[in-house]
Scaffold this active site. Structure first.
Site, PDB file in Angstrom:
ATOM      1  CG  HIS A 133     -27.624  19.950 -48.821  1.00  0.00           C
ATOM      2  ND1 HIS A 133     -27.180  21.135 -48.286  1.00  0.00           N
ATOM      3  CD2 HIS A 133     -28.751  20.268 -49.526  1.00  0.00           C
ATOM      4  CE1 HIS A 133     -27.994  22.130 -48.634  1.00  0.00           C
ATOM      5  NE2 HIS A 133     -28.957  21.622 -49.404  1.00  0.00           N
TER       6      HIS A 133
ATOM      7  CG  HIS B  94     -28.176  22.673 -53.933  1.00  0.00           C
ATOM      8  ND1 HIS B  94     -29.127  23.457 -54.555  1.00  0.00           N
ATOM      9  CD2 HIS B  94     -28.466  22.712 -52.615  1.00  0.00           C
ATOM     10  CE1 HIS B  94     -29.943  23.957 -53.649  1.00  0.00           C
ATOM     11  NE2 HIS B  94     -29.574  23.505 -52.467  1.00  0.00           N
TER      12      HIS B  94
HETATM   13  P1  5GP Z   1     -31.056  24.663 -50.040  1.00  0.00           P
HETATM   14  O1  5GP Z   1     -31.846  25.123 -48.858  1.00  0.00           O
HETATM   15  O2  5GP Z   1     -31.408  25.430 -51.302  1.00  0.00           O
HETATM   16  O3  5GP Z   1     -31.098  23.182 -50.233  1.00  0.00           O
HETATM   17  O4  5GP Z   1     -29.554  24.957 -49.705  1.00  0.00           O
HETATM   18  C1  5GP Z   1     -28.806  26.011 -50.219  1.00  0.00           C
HETATM   19  C2  5GP Z   1     -27.518  26.016 -49.443  1.00  0.00           C
HETATM   20  O5  5GP Z   1     -26.606  26.882 -50.089  1.00  0.00           O
HETATM   21  C3  5GP Z   1     -27.665  26.506 -48.006  1.00  0.00           C
HETATM   22  O6  5GP Z   1     -27.269  25.468 -47.119  1.00  0.00           O
HETATM   23  C4  5GP Z   1     -26.777  27.729 -47.938  1.00  0.00           C
HETATM   24  O7  5GP Z   1     -26.080  27.823 -46.723  1.00  0.00           O
HETATM   25  C5  5GP Z   1     -25.833  27.544 -49.114  1.00  0.00           C
HETATM   26  N1  5GP Z   1     -25.384  28.787 -49.717  1.00  0.00           N
HETATM   27  C6  5GP Z   1     -26.160  29.865 -50.015  1.00  0.00           C
HETATM   28  N2  5GP Z   1     -25.412  30.831 -50.589  1.00  0.00           N
HETATM   29  C7  5GP Z   1     -24.152  30.345 -50.655  1.00  0.00           C
HETATM   30  C8  5GP Z   1     -22.917  30.901 -51.140  1.00  0.00           C
HETATM   31  O8  5GP Z   1     -22.844  32.016 -51.638  1.00  0.00           O
HETATM   32  N3  5GP Z   1     -21.821  30.099 -51.036  1.00  0.00           N
HETATM   33  C9  5GP Z   1     -21.862  28.857 -50.500  1.00  0.00           C
HETATM   34  N4  5GP Z   1     -20.716  28.163 -50.440  1.00  0.00           N
HETATM   35  N5  5GP Z   1     -23.002  28.306 -50.043  1.00  0.00           N
HETATM   36  C10 5GP Z   1     -24.134  29.038 -50.111  1.00  0.00           C
END
Ligand code: 5GP
Ligand code: ZN
Length: 138
Positions: free
Chosen positions: A100, A98
């Protein structure tokens, strides 16, 4: 299907989806770092950037390019920070690639990509470059 992002892509769990196209889905982060924090995921489940095909990566980044201007303008932001946590040790919490997009404003007090690193290097720049060229087969 246990992957949260696959379930959002499939419409099995709700999300504030802002864009969908052939290759990717974009939705608001549930725990935003700033107003308008968007994550863009490829429809196809893949954990790491290095596991993506070049075509899938191009498709994902096309969606990033399509969204970044409208996201910035919608939030009256001055800039954006665009980032990928790629691998558990980097802080990736959901093993589905993903990107951001986080809106930024002058004086918002947030740091830069540079500020997340303590800069404890063990190799010279030349040594690191040589190791990477070797890994690339050069
Ligand atoms: P990472 O740390 O893996 O780069 O970011 C994962 C992101 O996914 C986090 O910023 C977290 O807030 C978001 N996230 C986790 N679970 C969910 C969810 O169920 N729905 C949405 N919309 N975002 C999520
Ligand atoms: Zn997934």
């Amino acid at each position: 299907m246990s992957c949260i992002f696959c379930r959002i892509v499939a419409g099995e769990i709700p999300a504030e989806v802002v864009a969908k196209d052939e290759g990717a889905v974009a939705f608001l982060d549930i725990n935003p770092l700033a107003d308008g924090h968007v994550v863009i995921v490829p429809r196809k489940h893949v954990a790491l950037v290095e596991e993506m095909t070049a075509d899938d990566a191009a498709s994902l980044f096309r969606t990033v390019v399509r969204l970044v201007g409208p996201v910035r303008k919608a939030l009256a932001a001055d800039a954006t920070t665009i980032g990928v946590n790629d691998g558990e040790a980097s802080g990736q919490t959901i093993p589905h690639v993903h990107v951001h997009i986080v809106p930024r404003w002058k004086g918002d007090g947030a740091g830069t990509i540079h500020t997340i690193f303590p800069r404890k290097t063990k190799r010279t720049v030349a040594e690191a470059a040589a190791a990477i060229r070797k890994a690339l087969g050069g």
